[in-house]
Design an enzyme around this catalytic site. Sequence first.
Site, PDB file in Angstrom:
ATOM      1  N   SER A  13       0.862  -1.184   0.000  1.00  0.00           N
ATOM      2  CA  SER A  13       0.000   0.000   0.000  1.00  0.00           C
ATOM      3  C   SER A  13       0.896   1.231   0.000  1.00  0.00           C
ATOM      4  CB  SER A  13      -0.870   0.002   1.258  1.00  0.00           C
ATOM      5  OG  SER A  13      -1.299   1.319   1.547  1.00  0.00           O
ATOM      6  N   HIS A  38      -1.793  -2.074  -3.954  1.00  0.00           N
ATOM      7  CA  HIS A  38      -3.030  -1.882  -3.181  1.00  0.00           C
ATOM      8  C   HIS A  38      -3.235  -0.375  -3.043  1.00  0.00           C
ATOM      9  CE1 HIS A  38      -5.943  -2.865   0.076  1.00  0.00           C
ATOM     10  NE2 HIS A  38      -5.474  -1.774   0.663  1.00  0.00           N
ATOM     11  N   ASP A  40      -5.448   2.755  -1.805  1.00  0.00           N
ATOM     12  CA  ASP A  40      -6.447   3.070  -0.784  1.00  0.00           C
ATOM     13  C   ASP A  40      -7.198   4.350  -1.139  1.00  0.00           C
ATOM     14  OD1 ASP A  40      -6.045   1.005   1.308  1.00  0.00           O
ATOM     15  OD2 ASP A  40      -4.012   1.831   1.371  1.00  0.00           O
ATOM     16  N   MET A  42     -10.122   6.866  -0.108  1.00  0.00           N
ATOM     17  CA  MET A  42     -10.934   7.267   1.057  1.00  0.00           C
ATOM     18  C   MET A  42     -11.707   8.524   0.706  1.00  0.00           C
ATOM     19  SD  MET A  42      -8.201   6.757   4.121  1.00  0.00           S
ATOM     20  CE  MET A  42      -7.075   5.355   4.148  1.00  0.00           C
ATOM     21  N   HIS A  72      -8.828  -0.471  -2.932  1.00  0.00           N
ATOM     22  CA  HIS A  72      -9.503  -0.616  -1.640  1.00  0.00           C
ATOM     23  C   HIS A  72     -10.381   0.608  -1.452  1.00  0.00           C
ATOM     24  CE1 HIS A  72      -9.121  -1.122   3.009  1.00  0.00           C
ATOM     25  NE2 HIS A  72     -10.361  -1.256   2.572  1.00  0.00           N
ATOM     26  N   MET A  74     -12.634   2.668   0.379  1.00  0.00           N
ATOM     27  CA  MET A  74     -13.188   3.026   1.691  1.00  0.00           C
ATOM     28  C   MET A  74     -14.096   4.227   1.486  1.00  0.00           C
ATOM     29  SD  MET A  74      -9.701   2.366   3.811  1.00  0.00           S
ATOM     30  CE  MET A  74      -8.684   2.456   2.363  1.00  0.00           C
ATOM     31  N   MET A 143      -9.917  -6.588   7.477  1.00  0.00           N
ATOM     32  CA  MET A 143      -9.145  -5.447   7.988  1.00  0.00           C
ATOM     33  C   MET A 143      -8.555  -5.815   9.347  1.00  0.00           C
ATOM     34  SD  MET A 143      -9.106  -3.088   5.749  1.00  0.00           S
ATOM     35  CE  MET A 143      -8.181  -1.917   6.760  1.00  0.00           C
ATOM     36  N   GLY A 148      -8.672   3.773   7.546  1.00  0.00           N
ATOM     37  CA  GLY A 148      -8.574   5.233   7.571  1.00  0.00           C
ATOM     38  C   GLY A 148      -7.145   5.763   7.577  1.00  0.00           C
ATOM     39  N   GLY A 150      -2.727   4.708   7.695  1.00  0.00           N
ATOM     40  CA  GLY A 150      -1.631   3.750   7.684  1.00  0.00           C
ATOM     41  C   GLY A 150      -0.893   3.798   9.010  1.00  0.00           C
ATOM     42  N   GLY A 151      -0.034   2.820   9.223  1.00  0.00           N
ATOM     43  CA  GLY A 151       0.868   2.845  10.368  1.00  0.00           C
ATOM     44  C   GLY A 151       0.220   2.516  11.696  1.00  0.00           C
ATOM     45  N   ASP A 177      -5.083  -6.594   5.765  1.00  0.00           N
ATOM     46  CA  ASP A 177      -4.660  -5.215   5.517  1.00  0.00           C
ATOM     47  C   ASP A 177      -4.676  -4.420   6.812  1.00  0.00           C
ATOM     48  OD1 ASP A 177      -4.167  -2.698   4.475  1.00  0.00           O
ATOM     49  OD2 ASP A 177      -6.170  -2.463   3.604  1.00  0.00           O
ATOM     50  N   GLY A 178      -3.502  -3.882   7.153  1.00  0.00           N
ATOM     51  CA  GLY A 178      -3.402  -3.013   8.317  1.00  0.00           C
ATOM     52  C   GLY A 178      -2.413  -3.536   9.337  1.00  0.00           C
ATOM     53  N   GLY A 179      -1.282  -2.839   9.458  1.00  0.00           N
ATOM     54  CA  GLY A 179      -0.297  -3.226  10.451  1.00  0.00           C
ATOM     55  C   GLY A 179       0.429  -4.520  10.138  1.00  0.00           C
ATOM     56  N   GLY A 199       1.807  -1.723   4.169  1.00  0.00           N
ATOM     57  CA  GLY A 199       2.134  -0.342   3.803  1.00  0.00           C
ATOM     58  C   GLY A 199       3.444   0.103   4.389  1.00  0.00           C
TER      59      GLY A 199
HETATM   60  C1  DX5 Z   1      -5.852   1.514   6.130  1.00  0.00           C
HETATM   61  C2  DX5 Z   1      -5.497   1.066   4.742  1.00  0.00           C
HETATM   62  C3  DX5 Z   1      -4.318   0.158   4.671  1.00  0.00           C
HETATM   63  C4  DX5 Z   1      -3.098   0.642   5.381  1.00  0.00           C
HETATM   64  C5  DX5 Z   1      -1.866  -0.161   5.162  1.00  0.00           C
HETATM   65  O1  DX5 Z   1      -7.050   2.185   6.109  1.00  0.00           O
HETATM   66  O2  DX5 Z   1      -6.566   0.384   4.156  1.00  0.00           O
HETATM   67  O3  DX5 Z   1      -4.086  -0.255   3.340  1.00  0.00           O
HETATM   68  O4  DX5 Z   1      -2.845   1.963   5.121  1.00  0.00           O
HETATM   69  O5  DX5 Z   1      -0.801   0.453   5.783  1.00  0.00           O
HETATM   70  P1  DX5 Z   1      -0.062  -0.124   7.051  1.00  0.00           P
HETATM   71  O6  DX5 Z   1       0.557  -1.417   6.603  1.00  0.00           O
HETATM   72  O7  DX5 Z   1       0.931   0.929   7.372  1.00  0.00           O
HETATM   73  O8  DX5 Z   1      -1.066  -0.330   8.137  1.00  0.00           O
HETATM   74 ZN    ZN Z   2      -6.154  -0.753   2.350  1.00  0.00          ZN
END
Ligand code: DX5
Ligand code: ZN
Length: 228
Positions: A13, A38, A40, A42, A72, A74, A143, A148, A150-151, A177-179, A199
């Site tokens: 991401s 990927h 994102d 939003m 993705h 959102m 998820m 919303g 990253g990180g 996806d996420g962390g 990401g």
């Molecule tokens: C969060 C996103 C993810 C995320 C991935 O809303 O959908 O794709 O940013 O980033 P990391 O790996 O830093 O959580």
């Molecule tokens: Zn995502």
Amino acid sequence: MSRPLINCKIGPSILNADLSEIYAESQRLLDSGADYLHLDVMDGHFVPNLTFGHPVVKCLKKKLPQAFFDMHMMVADPEKWIEPIADAGAEQYTFHIEAAADPLQVIRKIKEAGMKAGVGLKPGTSVESVVPLIEHVDLVLIMTVEPGFGGQKFMTDMMSKVEYLRSTYRNLDIEVDGGVGPNTIELCGKAGANLIVSGTAITASDEPKQVISYLRKSVEESLLKFHP
Ligand code: DX5
Ligand code: ZN
């Protein structure tokens, strides 16, 4: 839907990368071994943040015609963006079940637009809610953070959803996806995830190639348990 045996794929991401360099960053990730990108999207409604939309995706696709774009979405109104995103050249459109009044209709429209369809679940959404959709979709996205930003910190308790899906649907593509990064990848692979979004762990690293190959190796080892 009949499905081939699952493979591990790594989809970085770019959310937390330098977005003024979105093309260069994307190319760097592909050169580092990414299987797909990927992206994102939003809308400031479904999640409390804004990123980019189909005009940016369309420009990026022109520069990266060979790359597989995993969108993705959102967004609060997933149907609304199907045509523009397909027109931008994306290959896959994942919407959130929480945002869709009629998920089957969203899936049908995604497919009519020529894209693969995915359905995503926020952490608070039960895995049972996606079961009626599974035969119609190409992937389920679990998820592992609140969407919303990253990180964020990986939510280990989401692995029970992945375990349930993998034990019930042997060949389903399951994305996390996420962390997700080197510290959490083993949990994802052991639970049965095969599509890995990561990401910050990749984009903030000086050695994205090593991170991607580490993630892949870990998941491939775990997948042997499911497909010896
Ligand atoms: C969060 C996103 C993810 C995320 C991935 O809303 O959908 O794709 O940013 O980033 P990391 O790996 O830093 O959580
Ligand atoms: Zn995502």
